[in-house]
Design a protein around this motif. Structure first.
Motif, mmCIF file in Angstrom:
data_model
loop_
_atom_site.group_PDB
_atom_site.id
_atom_site.type_symbol
_atom_site.label_atom_id
_atom_site.label_comp_id
_atom_site.label_asym_id
_atom_site.label_seq_id
_atom_site.Cartn_x
_atom_site.Cartn_y
_atom_site.Cartn_z
ATOM 1 N N ASP A 269 25.405 -60.834 26.395
ATOM 2 C CA ASP A 269 24.127 -60.660 25.716
ATOM 3 C C ASP A 269 23.976 -61.747 24.656
ATOM 4 O O ASP A 269 24.937 -62.119 23.992
ATOM 5 C CB ASP A 269 24.060 -59.288 25.036
ATOM 6 C CG ASP A 269 23.703 -58.187 26.010
ATOM 7 O OD1 ASP A 269 22.507 -57.913 26.167
ATOM 8 O OD2 ASP A 269 24.635 -57.612 26.616
ATOM 9 N N VAL A 270 22.741 -62.234 24.478
ATOM 10 C CA VAL A 270 22.481 -63.287 23.508
ATOM 11 C C VAL A 270 21.040 -63.175 23.047
ATOM 12 O O VAL A 270 20.177 -62.656 23.782
ATOM 13 C CB VAL A 270 22.763 -64.680 24.126
ATOM 14 C CG1 VAL A 270 21.779 -64.996 25.232
ATOM 15 C CG2 VAL A 270 22.760 -65.771 23.069
ATOM 16 N N ASP A 271 20.759 -63.614 21.841
ATOM 17 C CA ASP A 271 19.391 -63.630 21.336
ATOM 18 C C ASP A 271 18.506 -64.444 22.277
ATOM 19 O O ASP A 271 18.839 -65.579 22.632
ATOM 20 C CB ASP A 271 19.377 -64.244 19.935
ATOM 21 C CG ASP A 271 17.979 -64.316 19.359
ATOM 22 O OD1 ASP A 271 17.521 -63.313 18.805
ATOM 23 O OD2 ASP A 271 17.352 -65.395 19.469
ATOM 24 N N GLU A 272 17.379 -63.871 22.683
ATOM 25 C CA GLU A 272 16.533 -64.516 23.692
ATOM 26 C C GLU A 272 15.939 -65.830 23.199
ATOM 27 O O GLU A 272 15.806 -66.794 23.972
ATOM 28 C CB GLU A 272 15.416 -63.564 24.131
ATOM 29 C CG GLU A 272 15.901 -62.424 25.002
ATOM 30 C CD GLU A 272 16.477 -62.940 26.314
ATOM 31 O OE1 GLU A 272 15.705 -63.447 27.146
ATOM 32 O OE2 GLU A 272 17.697 -62.858 26.498
ATOM 33 N N ARG A 273 15.580 -65.895 21.954
ATOM 34 C CA ARG A 273 15.022 -67.145 21.433
ATOM 35 C C ARG A 273 16.065 -68.260 21.477
ATOM 36 O O ARG A 273 15.778 -69.382 21.906
ATOM 37 C CB ARG A 273 14.536 -66.946 19.996
ATOM 38 C CG ARG A 273 13.963 -68.219 19.353
ATOM 39 C CD ARG A 273 13.651 -67.992 17.881
ATOM 40 N NE ARG A 273 14.823 -67.571 17.127
ATOM 41 C CZ ARG A 273 15.759 -68.412 16.688
ATOM 42 N NH1 ARG A 273 15.658 -69.719 16.937
ATOM 43 N NH2 ARG A 273 16.794 -67.957 16.001
ATOM 44 N N VAL A 274 17.275 -67.925 21.064
ATOM 45 C CA VAL A 274 18.365 -68.907 21.088
ATOM 46 C C VAL A 274 18.640 -69.348 22.521
ATOM 47 O O VAL A 274 18.837 -70.542 22.799
ATOM 48 C CB VAL A 274 19.628 -68.315 20.443
ATOM 49 C CG1 VAL A 274 20.828 -69.231 20.648
ATOM 50 C CG2 VAL A 274 19.396 -68.058 18.963
ATOM 51 N N ARG A 275 18.658 -68.397 23.440
ATOM 52 C CA ARG A 275 18.942 -68.717 24.839
ATOM 53 C C ARG A 275 17.902 -69.682 25.412
ATOM 54 O O ARG A 275 18.237 -70.666 26.087
ATOM 55 C CB ARG A 275 18.992 -67.425 25.671
ATOM 56 C CG ARG A 275 19.426 -67.619 27.114
ATOM 57 C CD ARG A 275 19.401 -66.309 27.879
ATOM 58 N NE ARG A 275 18.053 -65.754 27.917
ATOM 59 C CZ ARG A 275 17.094 -66.202 28.733
ATOM 60 N NH1 ARG A 275 17.317 -67.199 29.554
ATOM 61 N NH2 ARG A 275 15.904 -65.626 28.716
ATOM 62 N N ARG A 276 16.629 -69.425 25.134
ATOM 63 C CA ARG A 276 15.582 -70.308 25.649
ATOM 64 C C ARG A 276 15.658 -71.692 25.012
ATOM 65 O O ARG A 276 15.429 -72.713 25.688
ATOM 66 C CB ARG A 276 14.207 -69.673 25.428
ATOM 67 C CG ARG A 276 13.930 -68.491 26.363
ATOM 68 C CD ARG A 276 12.484 -68.052 26.287
ATOM 69 N NE ARG A 276 12.186 -67.408 25.013
ATOM 70 C CZ ARG A 276 12.289 -66.099 24.807
ATOM 71 N NH1 ARG A 276 12.696 -65.295 25.765
ATOM 72 N NH2 ARG A 276 11.981 -65.580 23.624
ATOM 73 N N GLU A 277 15.974 -71.743 23.727
ATOM 74 C CA GLU A 277 16.126 -73.048 23.066
ATOM 75 C C GLU A 277 17.252 -73.844 23.707
ATOM 76 O O GLU A 277 17.134 -75.063 23.900
ATOM 77 C CB GLU A 277 16.392 -72.845 21.577
ATOM 78 C CG GLU A 277 15.170 -72.377 20.789
ATOM 79 C CD GLU A 277 15.506 -72.091 19.334
ATOM 80 O OE1 GLU A 277 16.710 -72.154 18.970
ATOM 81 O OE2 GLU A 277 14.568 -71.809 18.567
ATOM 82 N N ARG A 278 18.347 -73.178 24.027
ATOM 83 C CA ARG A 278 19.456 -73.854 24.700
ATOM 84 C C ARG A 278 19.011 -74.421 26.049
ATOM 85 O O ARG A 278 19.395 -75.548 26.419
ATOM 86 C CB ARG A 278 20.605 -72.883 24.944
ATOM 87 C CG ARG A 278 21.339 -72.413 23.717
ATOM 88 C CD ARG A 278 22.355 -71.383 24.160
ATOM 89 N NE ARG A 278 23.040 -70.780 23.026
ATOM 90 C CZ ARG A 278 23.766 -69.675 23.120
ATOM 91 N NH1 ARG A 278 23.887 -69.067 24.283
ATOM 92 N NH2 ARG A 278 24.379 -69.184 22.063
ATOM 93 N N LEU A 279 18.246 -73.640 26.792
ATOM 94 C CA LEU A 279 17.811 -74.088 28.114
ATOM 95 C C LEU A 279 16.927 -75.321 28.017
ATOM 96 O O LEU A 279 17.093 -76.279 28.780
ATOM 97 C CB LEU A 279 17.062 -72.958 28.829
ATOM 98 C CG LEU A 279 17.927 -71.828 29.365
ATOM 99 C CD1 LEU A 279 17.048 -70.715 29.907
ATOM 100 C CD2 LEU A 279 18.865 -72.339 30.448
#
Length: 229
Positions: A163-173
């Motif tokens: 599980d990970v913060d969705e905003r952080v995950r999208r920024e990484r992508l």
């Protein structure tokens, strides 16, 4: 194996997860653990950190991404614009590889590696010797209950969902796609059109995990920091 019951999310460090792996791997000649999660959740980075913590004599990583269909095959099938979706992987080859890894009949099993800078897989790029007791395989669809994917799950002793913060995950992508040549607009468009629909499919499988993990980077003191994989 979890039977689909809801799970709380556990904050964990590399050290605590490695300790769990040491206990699991001591119970059998070969243990196979799956790391599952949406694109950008940090699977490949966590897998690599676990191997560094445990050492290469104890653990090796087998990435599911190595079983991507080649770009030319995707173009021939009309799937180039959906790369990363379940149907863009050779799941049957992945299942066959997990079977060989589980059976330990061969002195060494060579597995493919996906090289993101080229967006292609290379056959027989990684070696898994028979004497290594722990295999960590990481990928998006390890818990998918569709097609041949459940056959892969059958060879995994545990699957952990990240599980990970969705905003952080999208920024990484977006940052990942930009590193590999896409403009900001192109990267953002790909994330919205391809990665996020895949992420929704993957998130729906989370309740089937044996453990739900929020990775805590102890050195930085914050959850899931600097994990692009």
């Amino acid at each position: 194996m979890n039977q689909g019951h809801p799970q709380s999310v556990v904050d964990a460090t590399v050290q605590s997860l490695a300790d769990r792996l040491r206990v699991l791997s001591a119970a059998a000649p070969r243990t196979i653990i799956g790391l599952c999660g949406a694109p950008g959740a940090g699977k490949s980075t966590l897998a690599a950190e676990l191997v560094r913590e445990l050492g290469p004599r104890l653990a090796v990583v087998v990435p599911m991404d190595g079983f991507h269909l080649a770009n030319q095959v995707l173009r021939d099938l009309g799937l180039a614009g959906r790369k990363g979706a379940p149907e863009t992987f050779d799941v049957h080859a992945y299942v066959a590889t997990l079977r060989r890894l589980s059976e330990r009949a061969d002195p060494v099993v060579y597995v493919p590696e996906f090289r993101r800078e080229l967006e292609e897989s290379f056959a027989s790029a990684l070696a898994v010797p028979r004497e290594v007791p722990l295999v960590i395989t990481e990928g998006n669809y390890l818990l998918l209950d569709d097609g041949a994917w459940p056959k892969a799950r059958a060879y995994l002793d545990e699957v952990w969902y990240l599980d990970v913060d969705e905003r952080v995950r999208r920024e990484r992508l977006v940052a990942r796609h930009r590193r590999h040549g896409r403009s900001l607009d192109e990267a953002s468009e790909w994330v919205a059109r391809v990665d996020e629909p895949n992420a929704a499919v993957i998130a729906a499988t989370a309740p089937a995990a044996d453990l739900r993990v929020r990775f805590r980077d102890a050195s930085a003191g914050r959850v899931g920091s600097a994990m692009p994989g």
